[in-house]
Enzyme design. Structure first.
Site, PDB file in Angstrom:
ATOM      1  N   CYS A 191      13.593  11.400   6.000  1.00  0.00           N
ATOM      2  CA  CYS A 191      13.730  11.004   7.404  1.00  0.00           C
ATOM      3  C   CYS A 191      15.148  11.243   7.896  1.00  0.00           C
ATOM      4  O   CYS A 191      15.373  11.510   9.072  1.00  0.00           O
ATOM      5  CB  CYS A 191      13.346   9.541   7.563  1.00  0.00           C
ATOM      6  SG  CYS A 191      14.197   8.453   6.429  1.00  0.00           S
ATOM      7  N   LYS A 244       0.849  -1.195   0.000  1.00  0.00           N
ATOM      8  CA  LYS A 244       0.000   0.000   0.000  1.00  0.00           C
ATOM      9  C   LYS A 244       0.883   1.242   0.000  1.00  0.00           C
ATOM     10  O   LYS A 244       1.460   1.609   1.016  1.00  0.00           O
ATOM     11  CB  LYS A 244      -0.947   0.060   1.196  1.00  0.00           C
ATOM     12  CG  LYS A 244      -2.089   1.049   0.897  1.00  0.00           C
ATOM     13  CD  LYS A 244      -2.728   1.681   2.090  1.00  0.00           C
ATOM     14  CE  LYS A 244      -1.944   2.818   2.678  1.00  0.00           C
ATOM     15  NZ  LYS A 244      -1.799   4.006   1.795  1.00  0.00           N
ATOM     16  N   GLU A 269      10.278  16.847  14.458  1.00  0.00           N
ATOM     17  CA  GLU A 269      10.595  16.567  13.064  1.00  0.00           C
ATOM     18  C   GLU A 269       9.728  17.447  12.177  1.00  0.00           C
ATOM     19  O   GLU A 269       8.506  17.359  12.215  1.00  0.00           O
ATOM     20  CB  GLU A 269      10.332  15.103  12.726  1.00  0.00           C
ATOM     21  CG  GLU A 269      10.662  14.796  11.289  1.00  0.00           C
ATOM     22  CD  GLU A 269      10.333  13.373  10.880  1.00  0.00           C
ATOM     23  OE1 GLU A 269       9.195  12.933  11.121  1.00  0.00           O
ATOM     24  OE2 GLU A 269      11.213  12.702  10.320  1.00  0.00           O
ATOM     25  N   GLU A 281      10.390   1.765  10.162  1.00  0.00           N
ATOM     26  CA  GLU A 281      11.362   2.820   9.860  1.00  0.00           C
ATOM     27  C   GLU A 281      10.614   4.130  10.009  1.00  0.00           C
ATOM     28  O   GLU A 281       9.739   4.436   9.210  1.00  0.00           O
ATOM     29  CB  GLU A 281      11.887   2.685   8.426  1.00  0.00           C
ATOM     30  CG  GLU A 281      12.587   1.391   8.130  1.00  0.00           C
ATOM     31  CD  GLU A 281      13.936   1.263   8.816  1.00  0.00           C
ATOM     32  OE1 GLU A 281      14.444   2.281   9.350  1.00  0.00           O
ATOM     33  OE2 GLU A 281      14.475   0.146   8.848  1.00  0.00           O
TER      34      GLU A 281
HETATM   35  P1  NAI Z   1       2.394   8.417   7.505  1.00  0.00           P
HETATM   36  O1  NAI Z   1       2.746   7.650   8.713  1.00  0.00           O
HETATM   37  O2  NAI Z   1       1.320   9.448   7.586  1.00  0.00           O
HETATM   38  O3  NAI Z   1       1.938   7.427   6.350  1.00  0.00           O
HETATM   39  C1  NAI Z   1       2.772   6.407   5.878  1.00  0.00           C
HETATM   40  C2  NAI Z   1       1.904   5.319   5.303  1.00  0.00           C
HETATM   41  O4  NAI Z   1       1.136   4.718   6.327  1.00  0.00           O
HETATM   42  C3  NAI Z   1       0.915   5.783   4.250  1.00  0.00           C
HETATM   43  O5  NAI Z   1       0.872   4.796   3.236  1.00  0.00           O
HETATM   44  C4  NAI Z   1      -0.391   5.844   5.016  1.00  0.00           C
HETATM   45  O6  NAI Z   1      -1.517   5.674   4.214  1.00  0.00           O
HETATM   46  C5  NAI Z   1      -0.225   4.684   5.959  1.00  0.00           C
HETATM   47  N1  NAI Z   1      -0.991   4.762   7.196  1.00  0.00           N
HETATM   48  C6  NAI Z   1      -1.293   5.869   7.913  1.00  0.00           C
HETATM   49  N2  NAI Z   1      -1.999   5.528   9.025  1.00  0.00           N
HETATM   50  C7  NAI Z   1      -2.123   4.176   9.005  1.00  0.00           C
HETATM   51  C8  NAI Z   1      -2.739   3.226   9.873  1.00  0.00           C
HETATM   52  N3  NAI Z   1      -3.371   3.603  10.994  1.00  0.00           N
HETATM   53  N4  NAI Z   1      -2.666   1.922   9.546  1.00  0.00           N
HETATM   54  C9  NAI Z   1      -2.027   1.537   8.434  1.00  0.00           C
HETATM   55  N5  NAI Z   1      -1.444   2.379   7.566  1.00  0.00           N
HETATM   56  C10 NAI Z   1      -1.488   3.687   7.847  1.00  0.00           C
HETATM   57  O7  NAI Z   1       3.740   9.019   6.975  1.00  0.00           O
HETATM   58  P2  NAI Z   1       3.903  10.016   5.763  1.00  0.00           P
HETATM   59  O8  NAI Z   1       3.312  11.307   6.184  1.00  0.00           O
HETATM   60  O9  NAI Z   1       3.440   9.413   4.508  1.00  0.00           O
HETATM   61  O10 NAI Z   1       5.497  10.068   5.646  1.00  0.00           O
HETATM   62  C11 NAI Z   1       6.272  10.965   6.356  1.00  0.00           C
HETATM   63  C12 NAI Z   1       6.883  10.303   7.580  1.00  0.00           C
HETATM   64  O11 NAI Z   1       7.633   9.148   7.224  1.00  0.00           O
HETATM   65  C13 NAI Z   1       7.859  11.201   8.293  1.00  0.00           C
HETATM   66  O12 NAI Z   1       7.578  11.233   9.669  1.00  0.00           O
HETATM   67  C14 NAI Z   1       9.211  10.546   8.046  1.00  0.00           C
HETATM   68  O13 NAI Z   1      10.158  10.783   9.008  1.00  0.00           O
HETATM   69  C15 NAI Z   1       8.873   9.126   7.902  1.00  0.00           C
HETATM   70  N6  NAI Z   1       9.872   8.445   7.086  1.00  0.00           N
HETATM   71  C16 NAI Z   1      10.771   7.595   7.676  1.00  0.00           C
HETATM   72  C17 NAI Z   1      11.756   6.978   6.954  1.00  0.00           C
HETATM   73  C18 NAI Z   1      12.708   6.018   7.573  1.00  0.00           C
HETATM   74  O14 NAI Z   1      13.268   5.184   6.873  1.00  0.00           O
HETATM   75  N7  NAI Z   1      12.956   6.042   8.865  1.00  0.00           N
HETATM   76  C19 NAI Z   1      11.880   7.210   5.507  1.00  0.00           C
HETATM   77  C20 NAI Z   1      10.904   8.088   4.982  1.00  0.00           C
HETATM   78  C21 NAI Z   1       9.928   8.670   5.756  1.00  0.00           C
END
Ligand code: NAI
Ligand code: MG
Length: 488
Positions: free
Chosen positions: A290, A180, A385, A256
């Site tokens: 990130c 997804k 962040e 991650e």
């Molecule tokens: P997000 O957590 O809002 O969404 C990520 C994914 O999770 C999306 O596909 C979303 O639809 C899904 N999702 C959201 N709530 C969910 C739930 N309750 N159950 C299942 N799936 C759910 O993150 P976003 O806004 O898309 O990305 C930004 C964040 O990702 C930042 O906080 C960033 O730091 C983190 N990030 C971390 C990385 C790492 O490798 N540590 C790499 C890239 C981003």
């Protein structure tokens, strides 16, 4: 190309076919640079996620994928990589339209995505497994068994690259996948799904289901008892929610999450190199990374000179239309929602007395490359962040002070150290609370090395053998060599 109302249409890819949602629901796909819808996406609900998991389950339980062996899977994955190369422009432009990433960077992401496919295919094919010599007249050895159905949930900042980083090791080890992608950046995932069909992947092996997170396709995947592993990249808060849901089925999760990377520049550093990477660390992909080096700590003796060079290099970035190959920094952030979040950090409440040295609001949904100085250590702009092009620069006197400042965070994904002193480089690397430390460089990756974070930055590691740990069930086989060995 599929279209809907004159715009491109991207469906789910389930069981070897591109399909609409069961209830025909769609969601608009907005280009944040033009602020107009550029495509229409199938919007999955729990029922679509269920159908996708069922397809992946059948493909794992009965289909050829887990049974065909490493060499045949490797061949199919390389065929997919070839097709991705042929469709590189299309894949890159999909990510650029979806999140306003500069096209030059999107093309770089596609190259890295292709490398993910080839690397994990080869890694599994070349892997050895331990044997355990036994004195008892028996012989023990290890088998890496695939675990089953993997749910991969990815964020919007590196849509294709982070998707392939999760999906490809899962596939290479013989699992089937439901991916997804983020609702803001869905297009490249459907294109990848189409290419997997063209490459000859059996139905149900790589499924893509679109939709939102809470109360939608994402949440449904995490609660499904037929899912054997969940690999997630996204916000720390979302990671906690997913962990709690997964625990009900004892489903292992790899997380991650976010970061607040510290970038420490000592007064003996090569300043040209340090300035170059300090710019890349926070302004590449507009800081929507990130790993972003969002906290800059500079030793007192060079603080003024470093800041003036850093400011000049920042102001020299070419800001523009993300579709223009010359653009280094996109005039728009990834979405209106994200623009609202990031621009909020330019308000006085978040700055806590910090000053804007350069940057500020841009046009449309844009924030310019921004450097903040003199913010107190407890200001929100230092603590939280931001996930945008805003760096906070602070000064320090001693090595111990630099370490303490860098470690003063609930995150622990990565840190950077710039120094020409070899002993200091090792000492500080050891003292930093982080999953990755870069010395005199940044962003450089080896796909065999562990990638992940400590604290609120995540649980588990990905990459090479670390991905194998998560996507396999190691099995011990113990055989009798001598018939008499079993007798008391
Ligand atoms: P997000 O957590 O809002 O969404 C990520 C994914 O999770 C999306 O596909 C979303 O639809 C899904 N999702 C959201 N709530 C969910 C739930 N309750 N159950 C299942 N799936 C759910 O993150 P976003 O806004 O898309 O990305 C930004 C964040 O990702 C930042 O906080 C960033 O730091 C983190 N990030 C971390 C990385 C790492 O490798 N540590 C790499 C890239 C981003
Ligand atoms: Mg989000």
């Amino acid at each position: 190309m599929n279209t809907s109302g004159g715009l491109p249409f991207f469906g789910h890819v389930i069981d070897g076919e591109e399909v609409a949602s069961l209830d025909d629901a769609t969601m608009p796909d907005v280009d944040p640079y033009t602020r107009e819808q550029w495509a229409t996406i199938a919007c999955g609900a729990a029922a679509d996620a269920e159908v996708a998991v069922a397809a992946a389950r059948r493909a794992f339980d009965e289909g050829p994928w887990p049974r065909m062996g490493y060499a045949k899977r490797q061949e199919l994955m390389h065929r997919l990589a070839d097709l991705m190369g042929e469709h590189a422009e299309e894949l890159a432009m999909a990510d650029t339209r979806d999140m306003a990433k500069p096209i030059a960077q999107s093309l770089g992401d596609v190259e890295r995505s292709i490398l993910n496919v080839r690397f994990f295919a080869d890694h599994a094919r070349m892997a050895t497994a331990d044997t355990y010599p036994m004195d008892s007249g028996h012989h023990a050895y290890l088998r890496w068994e695939p675990v089953g159905v993997i749910a991969a949930i990815s964020p919007w900042n590196f849509p294709l690259m982070l998707g392939t980083w999760k999906v490809m090791p899962a596939l290479a080890w013989g699992n089937t996948v439901v991916w997804k992608p983020a609702e803001d950046t869905p297009a490249s995932a459907t294109i990848l799904g189409r290419l997997a069909i063209e490459a000859g992947f059996p139905p149900g092996v790589l499924n893509v289901v679109h939709g939102y997170g809470p109360d939608s396709a994402g949440a449904a995947l995490t609660a499904n008892p037929d899912v054997d592993r969940i690999t997630f990249t996204g916000e720390s808060g979302t990671g906690k929610v997913i962990s709690a849901v997964a625990a009900r089925n004892l489903t292992p999760v790899s997380l991650e999450l976010g970061g607040k990377g510290a970038n420490i520049v000592f007064d003996d550093a090569d300043l040209d190199n340090a300035v170059h990477w300090a710019v890349q660390a926070i302004f590449r992909n507009a800081g929507q990374v990130c790993l972003a080096g969002s906290r800059l700590y500079v030793q007192n003796g060079i603080y003024e000179e470093f800041l003036s060079r850093y400011k000049a290099a920042t102001e020299a970035l070419v800001i523009g239309d993300p579709k223009d190959p010359a653009t280094e920094f996109s005039a728009a952030l990834a979405s209106e929602e994200h623009f609202t979040k990031v621009s909020g950090y330019l308000g006085s409440a978040a700055l806590g007395g910090g000053q804007v040295l350069t940057g500020g609001l841009g046009q449309g949904w844009g924030v310019q490359p921004t450097i903040i100085t003199d913010a107190p250590a407890d200001a929100r702009v230092v603590k939280e962040e931001i996930f945008g092009p805003i760096t906070v620069a602070s000064r320090f006197d001693t090595e111990d002070e630099a370490i303490a400042l860098a470690n003063d965070t609930r995150y622990g994904l990565n840190a950077m150290v710039f120094t020409e002193n070899l002993s200091r480089a090792h000492r500080v690397s050891a003292a930093l609370h982080a999953g990755t430390v870069w010395v005199n460089c940044f962003y450089i990756r080896d796909l065999r090395a562990p990638f992940g974070g400590v604290g609120d930055s995540g649980v588990g590691r990905e990459g090479g053998d670390f991905s194998r740990e998560f996507f396999t069930e190691p099995k011990a086989v113990i055989m009798q060599i001598e018939p008499q060995a079993n007798q008391g």
